[in-house]
Each structure stands twice: as C-alpha cells, then as structure tokens.
Design a protein around this motif. Structure first.
Motif, mmCIF file in Angstrom:
data_model
loop_
_atom_site.group_PDB
_atom_site.id
_atom_site.type_symbol
_atom_site.label_atom_id
_atom_site.label_comp_id
_atom_site.label_asym_id
_atom_site.label_seq_id
_atom_site.Cartn_x
_atom_site.Cartn_y
_atom_site.Cartn_z
ATOM 1 N N ILE A 1 1.007 -1.189 0.039
ATOM 2 C CA ILE A 1 0.089 0.241 -0.195
ATOM 3 C C ILE A 1 0.819 1.489 -0.031
ATOM 4 N N ALA A 2 1.983 1.217 0.949
ATOM 5 C CA ALA A 2 2.839 2.307 1.026
ATOM 6 C C ALA A 2 3.278 2.676 -0.316
ATOM 7 N N LEU A 3 4.135 1.628 -1.088
ATOM 8 C CA LEU A 3 4.785 1.698 -2.361
ATOM 9 C C LEU A 3 3.631 2.309 -3.411
ATOM 10 N N THR A 4 2.500 1.582 -3.192
ATOM 11 C CA THR A 4 1.367 2.271 -4.443
ATOM 12 C C THR A 4 1.265 3.693 -4.027
ATOM 13 N N PHE A 5 0.941 4.017 -2.844
ATOM 14 C CA PHE A 5 0.732 5.649 -2.705
ATOM 15 C C PHE A 5 2.001 6.366 -3.335
ATOM 16 N N ALA A 6 3.137 5.814 -2.875
ATOM 17 C CA ALA A 6 4.518 6.507 -3.459
ATOM 18 C C ALA A 6 4.448 6.520 -4.857
ATOM 19 N N ALA A 7 3.981 5.469 -5.611
ATOM 20 C CA ALA A 7 3.993 5.395 -6.917
ATOM 21 C C ALA A 7 2.881 6.531 -7.634
ATOM 22 N N VAL A 8 2.122 6.614 -6.854
ATOM 23 C CA VAL A 8 0.795 7.564 -7.391
ATOM 24 C C VAL A 8 1.291 8.853 -7.082
ATOM 25 N N LEU A 9 2.283 9.165 -6.225
ATOM 26 C CA LEU A 9 2.805 10.646 -5.928
ATOM 27 C C LEU A 9 3.641 10.933 -7.153
ATOM 28 N N VAL B 1 7.461 5.364 2.385
ATOM 29 C CA VAL B 1 7.990 3.867 2.340
ATOM 30 C C VAL B 1 8.940 3.426 3.603
ATOM 31 N N LEU B 2 9.814 4.458 3.830
ATOM 32 C CA LEU B 2 10.939 4.132 5.212
ATOM 33 C C LEU B 2 10.066 4.191 6.314
ATOM 34 N N THR B 3 9.098 5.316 6.315
ATOM 35 C CA THR B 3 8.274 5.190 7.765
ATOM 36 C C THR B 3 7.660 3.996 7.872
ATOM 37 N N GLY B 4 6.907 3.446 6.712
ATOM 38 C CA GLY B 4 6.009 2.325 6.967
ATOM 39 C C GLY B 4 6.815 1.056 7.031
ATOM 40 N N GLY B 5 8.172 0.828 6.503
ATOM 41 C CA GLY B 5 9.094 -0.073 6.868
ATOM 42 C C GLY B 5 9.432 -0.139 8.434
ATOM 43 N N PHE B 6 9.886 1.035 9.132
ATOM 44 C CA PHE B 6 9.735 1.074 10.557
ATOM 45 C C PHE B 6 8.753 0.803 11.212
ATOM 46 N N LEU B 7 7.781 1.148 10.880
ATOM 47 C CA LEU B 7 6.487 1.199 11.534
ATOM 48 C C LEU B 7 6.031 -0.358 11.642
ATOM 49 N N VAL B 8 6.247 -1.080 10.457
ATOM 50 C CA VAL B 8 5.968 -2.635 10.209
ATOM 51 C C VAL B 8 7.118 -3.495 11.228
ATOM 52 N N PHE B 9 8.222 -2.916 11.305
ATOM 53 C CA PHE B 9 9.295 -3.618 12.080
ATOM 54 C C PHE B 9 8.953 -3.310 13.531
ATOM 55 N N ARG B 10 8.363 -2.219 13.790
ATOM 56 C CA ARG B 10 8.020 -1.938 15.351
ATOM 57 C C ARG B 10 6.806 -2.586 15.462
ATOM 58 N N PHE B 11 5.830 -2.811 14.678
ATOM 59 C CA PHE B 11 4.554 -3.550 14.768
ATOM 60 C C PHE B 11 4.930 -5.121 14.957
ATOM 61 N N LEU B 12 5.867 -5.410 14.320
ATOM 62 C CA LEU B 12 6.098 -6.935 14.504
ATOM 63 C C LEU B 12 6.717 -7.140 15.988
ATOM 64 N N GLY B 13 7.733 -6.421 16.222
ATOM 65 C CA GLY B 13 8.347 -6.678 17.615
ATOM 66 C C GLY B 13 7.172 -6.214 18.585
ATOM 67 N N MET B 14 6.258 -5.224 18.488
ATOM 68 C CA MET B 14 5.084 -5.044 19.647
ATOM 69 C C MET B 14 4.472 -6.563 19.713
ATOM 70 N N ARG B 15 4.179 -6.848 18.418
ATOM 71 C CA ARG B 15 3.137 -8.289 18.241
ATOM 72 C C ARG B 15 3.866 -9.122 19.068
ATOM 73 N N ARG B 16 5.192 -9.382 18.968
ATOM 74 C CA ARG B 16 5.888 -10.541 19.571
ATOM 75 C C ARG B 16 5.994 -10.346 21.247
ATOM 76 N N LEU B 17 5.995 -9.116 21.606
ATOM 77 C CA LEU B 17 5.883 -8.853 23.147
ATOM 78 C C LEU B 17 4.305 -9.111 23.500
ATOM 79 N N TYR B 18 3.670 -8.886 22.548
ATOM 80 C CA TYR B 18 2.043 -8.956 22.869
ATOM 81 C C TYR B 18 1.571 -10.322 22.806
ATOM 82 N N GLU B 19 2.197 -11.304 22.137
ATOM 83 C CA GLU B 19 1.947 -12.726 22.061
ATOM 84 C C GLU B 19 2.498 -13.273 23.317
ATOM 85 N N ALA B 20 3.901 -12.825 23.739
ATOM 86 C CA ALA B 20 4.483 -13.492 24.773
ATOM 87 C C ALA B 20 3.714 -13.213 26.092
#
Length: 652
Positions: free
Chosen positions: A62-70, A277-296
């Motif tokens: 989605i982020a890349l699509t938005f960037a491509a539209v821009l 795109v860079l922010t989206g990648g960082f947010l995904v990384f953070r989200f995965l980390g938070m989700r791991r903590l949440y699952e634990a």
C-alpha cells in the motif's frame, strides 16, 4: 512588424526532467491436540503471529502504491499545441530589407502559419521568415518552454531550398548584468532539413543554440548565456542558411511541444513518498516487535489465568464444602437445642423452687442465644451456597410490624430506652412477600439499634414510597440515638463477621445479622442504606417492593375471609374462568419455562409471557396465571404450575 534574425547552429534547450508469510505458529498443533482443536486452529490461523509477514507485505505494498501515485503525479507529462492557439498570438513577417536586401514575403492573415517567400539578391545575408509574437501572460512573462523537450512540426513545403530554421526569442537572463539591456531578447535557433511536399519534423532540446552573432555582438560565451528558455516571447520560422535565391511556400499544419516537468512542490511529494515508504517499513518492524511482546504477554496471561482458575476452583470447592458443613452442623446443633429449650419450658411450667426456676431461666436464655447464633450461621451458609430462598405469601404487614415491635419492646424497656413505632396511614394491610424474612430483617435492625444505644430512643417508621413497578413500595426506617458508626466502618458493616461499635458491645453476637439482612433485601429487589456518625446515632433505611394481587386482597379482606394467607402446598390446579384447565404450550417454550422455573429466574419467566400469548389465544389464561404468580414471587407455585403442565404433556 519587422524583426531582425540571423542564422546560427544548435544548442541545448534548458529543461529539468524528473527521474523516473508462512512461519512457525505460536499456537502450534502438538501431537496431543484433539482433532477439533486442530480444525479450529487451522480455521483461525490467519489470526496468529505467523501471518504477520503477510500483513507487513500488504502494508508495504500500500505504501509503495501511494508513493508510485505521488511519483506519477509529480513527473507530469506536458503538451503544448500552438496550432490550436495561433489565434491568441500576433503574427509577423521579417526579411533582409533592413539589411539592404530585396527579398519579399507574402502571408494571408486568415491563414495562420502559412506564407510565401521570394529570396532575391541585394543583401549580404539573404533571409525571410514568418513568426508569432506571444501575448505576455501574467506579469509580463512569456511562455515557459523549459518544460518541453521535443518539438513535432508537420508542414507542407514547395520551392527552392531544402532547409528551414525554427527560432525561439527568449528574454535575456539577468545574470548577464550590464552586457544586455533591460528587457532585451536572446535568440535560440535550430535548423532542420525539409523535402518537397508533406514533412513531419522532430526536434529535441539539444538542437537549439543561441545565435552566434548575438553572442559575439554582446561579448557573451555560450556558457554564460545558458540554456534557460523559461521566458520565450516569440517563435518564428525562417529560410535555411543555405537556401538559394528563388521562391518557396510553407504551410505549417501542426506545431506541438512535448515534455515532462517537475515542480518544487512535486519534488517535495516525491521526497514525501520516499519517507512514507521508509516510515512504513519502520512501523512494520516496530509492529512485529510489539506483536511478539503482545503474544508473549498473552501466553503469560493465559498461564496466569489458568493458575487463577485452578485456585478459584479450589477456593470455591473449599467454600462449598465449608457452607455444606456449616449447614449440616447447624441442623445437627439445632435439633438438640430445640429439645433443651423444650424441656426447659416444660420444667418451668411444673412446680419448681425459685432456685430451679432461675437455673431454668439461665438455660432457656442461653439456649435461645445459641439458637439465634446457629440460625444466623445457617442463613449465611445458605447465602454463600446460593440456597437462600424467598417464599412469598399474602400477610398482614401491619400485624407483622406490631408483633416484632412487641418482641423487642421488652429489651428496650429493660435498658430504659424509649421505643416507638409509627406506621403511616397509607401503608396497606395485606401485601405479598416472605413474612419470615421481613420479620428477620426488622428483628436484626431493631436488635442492633437497642444493643448499641445505651440511652435515649429507638424508633421504627413504616411508610409508602413510589415504586418503579406496579408493586407497593414500602420503606422501613430504624433510628436510634446510640453510639453511631465511624465513616470507615460504614463500608464494612454489611460484610459477614463485621461489627460496629466498641469492644464491649462486640462481646456478643456473630456479626452476621446485617450481612444476612443485606442479602435478604437484595433478593427482594430492594435497597438498604445507613446514615450515621460517631456519637450522633444511626438510621438504617430499607426500601423494597411488595407484591399485590387485587383479587386475593379483595377475597382476604372480605368479612368471611381467612385472616392468614393460604398455604401454597395446599393449592391455585389453576383453571380458567369457565372452569376448564389452563392450556400450556407443549413445545420448546414449555421446556424453556421449566428450565427458568428450576433456576428460580422469575424475571425471565415474566419476560417470556408475551411470547406465550402471541403463540395463540388458547394460551392466554395460562400465561396470565404464570405472570401473576411470578409477579408475586411465588417461586414454588410457579414451578409447580409448569411441572404439572410438563407432566400432562409427557402423559399425552
């Protein structure tokens, strides 16, 4: 209009161009998992952490699509068709007459971009041409040609020569300073070959260059002049530099400029897209980390919940065993106590000495005190076990209040207290409730008031209040002038084994009376509250709904009516007004009613009455009778009515 133009070679046109999850599941099926567990896990696998990679990929897409539209919006295609806009500009012709030449040029004002030229001897450089003077838009600026990279020309050519030139007259850049006059123009030119007949010419920005004669006359180099063509004030076609003497005819049918451009704002949009795109990648990384903590954390909480559930189950089992033990022991103790009290009363009735009578009096008082304590323990055990029931019936509330007052009056007078009872005139005589529990509530409240009042007055007031239902709302107020209760104790007095007052007053009793009273009032659908302060006495207020049955009330108030309420065990097989038995629904409705009745859920039974009536007119009598009994809190009678209907159905 006459302008002076000379031949030149090509130069570059200034134009800024924009650059163009399946992983290990956290809740993995083990070999011990049941088939249903594995099926459920497979069905909801998309909810697990392993598929977060898919979620991350979707987010990045989605982020890349938005960037491509821009980017698509930023790198904008440009197109200028001067053919369709010729009428907006001023046409002009020019030739070598200003240089002493004899060349002539003809053009029809009604046919734009069409002209004829006759080159003749007489000037050192022989030339002629046709042009358009652009009307300066906005604040005196011409057309910005810097955004166009390619030019497409479609024309028809007949006559001498095989070349033409296209000239763009631009405002000289301010960077040249004193070398040019204010508002002076600078010519860009590109020469191209033509053939007899129809031609389609394609030029690009690299073919345009500043006229060499202009550079020489102003002492400017090509590098100093630059290639910026953002302010073109006129456009012209002229004869080629090597065109021989003679006539030629030109008709331009199409003149189009093409290119792409990138504004400052659009460049910022591209930067924004990259950052997105860079922010989206960082947010995904953070989200995965938070989700791991949440699952634990979820696994930890699940384990803690399991441990707590096991502990709660063990505590409930222990509490149930305790309640069952207390109930059994209370019954075991009450049986011999009743025998002791019975024999003590029997011996008091016989001829006994004063010494024996005093001993028997002590035995009787001690036994009664012990029996009261055991009764309280039995009641609180029933409360904790969920087995405390209300058995409503019709009784004289005024008589009930006066009889309780008579019981406690002697205790109050023994302490020198003034004891008064006030029953309001609007309090009805007959009501529907559990008379035994009402007496228990009044005895507990009045007993506590007398116990904790060393001097002064104890007062009982009974009045009517507004009820949220059709029932009669009664209020019981017990007021004393005793020691009072501190604010911190007010929060605990309705808890089991809690007593208010000083240490001396706590020497007797179980501390269960107010707790039992609280539960009885709650079961009646009422409310109990207390107003008190140290040294200012206490005021306990009980408000509860009391059921009424107008038909029963009228019958019992009749002169030949029996004074006491009828015993449910001797009852209402209910019949209709015509004398025929009530008809109950024999389908799933009856099974549901039986379940509710065995659970003692009278409120849910009343809510089911409209559905029974809607099932058919033959069920109205049964539904109305059921609603009447449930409204009067006659749980045993409700259960008996439904069980009779169920037995009739099963026997059919």
């Amino acid at each position: 209009m006459s302008k002076r133009y000379n031949r030149t070679s090509g130069v570059k046109l200034a134009n800024d161009i924009a650059p163009t999850v399946v992983a290990h599941n956290l809740l993995e099926d083990g070999p011990q998992s049941s088939a249903s567990d594995r099926k459920t896990h497979t069905r909801h696998r998309w909810l697990h952490y392993s598929n977060l990679k898919v979620e991350a990929a979707i987010f990045l897409l989605i982020a890349l699509t938005f960037a491509a539209v821009l980017g698509q919006k930023a790198i904008t295609s440009r197109h200028l068709d001067l053919t369709s806009r010729v009428g907006q500009y001023y046409p002009f012709v020019y030739g070598d007459k200003d240089d002493g030449g004899n060349s002539t040029i003809d053009h029809d004002t009604t046919k734009p971009l069409t002209w004829s030229c006759d080159l003749r001897e007489g000037a050192k450089f022989v030339y002629c041409g046709y042009g358009l003077q652009f009307e300066a838009p906005g604040k005196g600026k011409g057309i910005d040609f810097s955004k166009y990279k390619n030019v497409t020309i479609r024309l028809t050519y007949h006559g001498v020569g095989d070349h033409l030139r296209l000239l763009l007259q631009s405002t000289a850049p301010a960077s040249l300073g004193r070398k040019v006059k204010p508002g002076e123009t600078m010519p860009f030119v590109a020469e191209f070959p033509v053939t007899q007949g129809v031609n389609e010419i394609h030029l690009n920005a690299e073919q345009f260059a500043v006229e060499q004669w202009w550079l020489t006359s102003h002492g400017v180099t090509a590098e100093e002049a630059g290639t910026d063509m953002d302010d073109i004030v006129s456009l012209a076609f002229s004869s080629g530099s090597q065109t021989p003497h003679g006539r030629f005819d030109v008709k331009v049918t199409s003149l189009e400029f093409h290119g792409v451009s990138l504004s400052t704002d659009q460049w910022y949009l591209i930067i924004l897209g990259v950052w997105l795109v860079l922010t989206g990648g960082f947010l995904v990384f953070r989200f995965l980390g938070m989700r791991r903590l949440y699952e634990a954390r979820q696994r930890q909480q699940a384990e803690e919940s399991r441990v707590l559930a096991e502990a709660r189950a063990a505590a409930e089992a222990a509490s149930s065993a305790k309640s069952q033990f207390l109930a059994n022991m209370s019954h075991e103790l009450r049986t011999p106590l009743n025998a002791i009290l019975g024999y003590a009363q029997f011996l008091k009735a016989t001829n006994s000495s004063e010494r024996d009578l005093a001993a028997l009096q002590t035995i009787e008082h001690s036994g009664e005190h012990l029996l009261t304590m055991i009764t309280d323990i039995l009641d609180i055990a029933k409360v904790e076990a969920g087995r405390l029931e209300l058995l409503p019936g019709i009784f004289d509330i005024r008589l009930c209040v006066l009889s309780v007052a008579q019981m406690v009056r002697l205790r109050a007078e023994e302490k020198g207290l003034l004891f008064t009872v006030d029953i309001a005139d609007d309090v009805p005589r007959l009501v529907m409730a559990d008379q035994k529990r009402i007496r228990q509530v009044l005895i507990n409240l009045l007993g506590n008031a007398i116990k904790f009042t060393p001097s002064g007055e104890v007062r009982l007031e009974v009045s009517c209040v507004t009820s949220a239902t059709d029932d009669t709302g009664l209020r019981f107020c017990v007021t004393d002038t005793g020691v009072g209760i501190s604010p911190d104790q007010l929060q605990r007095i309705f808890q089991p084994f809690e007593q208010a007052g000083n240490a001396i007053d706590k020497s007797g009793g179980t501390g269960l009376g107010l707790s039992i009273t609280y539960h009885i009032v709650q079961m009646m659908g009422g409310d109990i509250r207390v107003e008190s302060g140290i040294g200012s006495g206490s005021r306990f207020i009980v408000e509860a709904p009391f059921g009424r049955s107008d038909e029963e009330m009228a019958r019992l108030e009749a002169p030949d009516a029996v004074a006491e309420a009828p015993d449910d065990s001797a009852a209402p097989l209910p019949e209709t007004e015509a004398g025929a038995p009530l008809v109950a629904p024999f389908g799933p409705q009856l099974d549901h009613l039986l379940f509710l009745a065995r659970a003692g859920n009278l409120r849910a039974i009343r809510k089911a009455v409209p559905a029974i009536i809607a099932a058919g007119p033959e069920y109205r009598g049964f539904a109305e009778r059921l609603d009447s009994l449930a409204a009067a809190y006659q749980s045993p009678a409700v259960l008996r009515l439904i069980e009779d209907a169920a037995r009739e159905r099963d026997a059919a």
